[in-house]
Design a protein around this motif. Structure first.
Motif, PDB file in Angstrom:
ATOM      1  N   UNK A 154       0.850  -1.197   0.000  1.00  0.00           N
ATOM      2  CA  UNK A 154       0.000   0.000   0.000  1.00  0.00           C
ATOM      3  C   UNK A 154       0.887   1.249   0.000  1.00  0.00           C
ATOM      4  N   UNK A 155       0.409   2.333  -0.609  1.00  0.00           N
ATOM      5  CA  UNK A 155       1.221   3.554  -0.657  1.00  0.00           C
ATOM      6  C   UNK A 155       1.406   4.166   0.731  1.00  0.00           C
ATOM      7  N   UNK A 191      -2.829   3.313  -9.555  1.00  0.00           N
ATOM      8  CA  UNK A 191      -3.445   2.427  -8.552  1.00  0.00           C
ATOM      9  C   UNK A 191      -3.497   0.998  -9.095  1.00  0.00           C
ATOM     10  N   UNK A 192      -3.841   0.853 -10.365  1.00  0.00           N
ATOM     11  CA  UNK A 192      -3.825  -0.487 -10.985  1.00  0.00           C
ATOM     12  C   UNK A 192      -2.431  -1.105 -10.932  1.00  0.00           C
ATOM     13  N   UNK A 202       1.355  -5.526  -5.820  1.00  0.00           N
ATOM     14  CA  UNK A 202       1.043  -6.088  -4.501  1.00  0.00           C
ATOM     15  C   UNK A 202       0.323  -7.436  -4.607  1.00  0.00           C
ATOM     16  N   UNK A 203       0.008  -7.830  -5.850  1.00  0.00           N
ATOM     17  CA  UNK A 203      -0.737  -9.071  -6.095  1.00  0.00           C
ATOM     18  C   UNK A 203      -2.082  -9.073  -5.358  1.00  0.00           C
ATOM     19  N   UNK A 204      -2.753  -7.929  -5.433  1.00  0.00           N
ATOM     20  CA  UNK A 204      -4.071  -7.742  -4.826  1.00  0.00           C
ATOM     21  C   UNK A 204      -5.038  -7.369  -5.936  1.00  0.00           C
ATOM     22  N   UNK A 205      -6.242  -7.908  -5.878  1.00  0.00           N
ATOM     23  CA  UNK A 205      -7.272  -7.554  -6.848  1.00  0.00           C
ATOM     24  C   UNK A 205      -7.420  -6.026  -6.860  1.00  0.00           C
ATOM     25  N   UNK A 206      -7.481  -5.395  -8.038  1.00  0.00           N
ATOM     26  CA  UNK A 206      -7.551  -3.924  -8.112  1.00  0.00           C
ATOM     27  C   UNK A 206      -8.750  -3.321  -7.361  1.00  0.00           C
ATOM     28  N   UNK A 234      -9.432  -0.953   0.074  1.00  0.00           N
ATOM     29  CA  UNK A 234      -8.538  -0.755   1.220  1.00  0.00           C
ATOM     30  C   UNK A 234      -8.061   0.690   1.303  1.00  0.00           C
ATOM     31  N   UNK A 235      -7.908   1.328   0.143  1.00  0.00           N
ATOM     32  CA  UNK A 235      -7.407   2.706   0.091  1.00  0.00           C
ATOM     33  C   UNK A 235      -8.472   3.759   0.403  1.00  0.00           C
ATOM     34  N   UNK A 236      -9.734   3.407   0.252  1.00  0.00           N
ATOM     35  CA  UNK A 236     -10.795   4.400   0.426  1.00  0.00           C
ATOM     36  C   UNK A 236     -10.818   4.994   1.830  1.00  0.00           C
ATOM     37  N   UNK A 237     -11.100   6.290   1.894  1.00  0.00           N
ATOM     38  CA  UNK A 237     -11.307   6.943   3.184  1.00  0.00           C
ATOM     39  C   UNK A 237     -12.534   6.308   3.832  1.00  0.00           C
TER      40      UNK A 237
END
Length: 163
Positions: free
Chosen positions: A54-55, A132-133, A139-143, A149-152
């Motif tokens: 994650x960033x 982000x894609x 990260x081998x995570x579904x986009x 996960x990133x959403x506020x």
């Protein structure tokens, strides 16, 4: 000054043909010779990524000609030297990214520009969502899961209004 030559030309024709509906469509050649251009933008983004993929930091610089500089809209839409139409879609993101910084530079270029249908989001959303894609892939995570996960927190429960 913000101007739309097509509408002005249509108004001149309509004034001469009072009571007659007027529909004016410019040819491609007319549009290129007499219209405005969409400003070019360049983006430079540096992202620090944590061990979880994650960033942890995001620095986003946008360079492009201002649409509102020198117009009556400048006082309202340019804040701290940044044309808000240039950074919309990034500066107001719904992603919760720590150490998030957005800046813009507006060179003065002798090319007449005006917005076409949309403004900042047409270039900023493309850049941000493409990155982000790429982060999700690394990260081998579904986009979609990555974005969730990133959403506020307040954006996670968003439900579109029914019309």
């Amino acid at each position: 000054m913000i101007d739309s030559h097509v509408q002005r030309e249509a108004a001149v024709i309509a004034k001469r043909l009072r009571g007659t509906p007027v529909k004016l469509v410019w040819t491609r050649e007319d549009d290129v010779r007499g219209g405005y251009y969409r400003p070019m933008h360049a983006h430079r983004v540096e992202i620090g990524v944590g061990p979880d993929g994650m960033p942890e930091a995001w620095r986003h610089v946008v360079v492009g000609q201002s649409l509102v500089a020198g117009t009556p809209f400048a006082a309202m839409m340019i804040k701290n030297g940044v044309d808000q139409t240039t950074v919309e879609g990034v500066a107001d993101t719904n992603y919760s990214i720590p150490n998030f910084h957005v800046s813009a530079h507006h060179p003065t270029i002798n090319v007449p520009v005006l917005w076409w249908r949309s403004v900042g989001n047409t270039h900023t959303a493309f850049v941000m969502e493409t990155l982000i894609d790429e982060l999700a892939t690394r990260a081998k995570i579904d986009p979609i899961a990555y974005r969730r996960k990133l959403l506020k927190p307040d954006a996670r429960n968003y439900e579109p209004r029914s019309i």
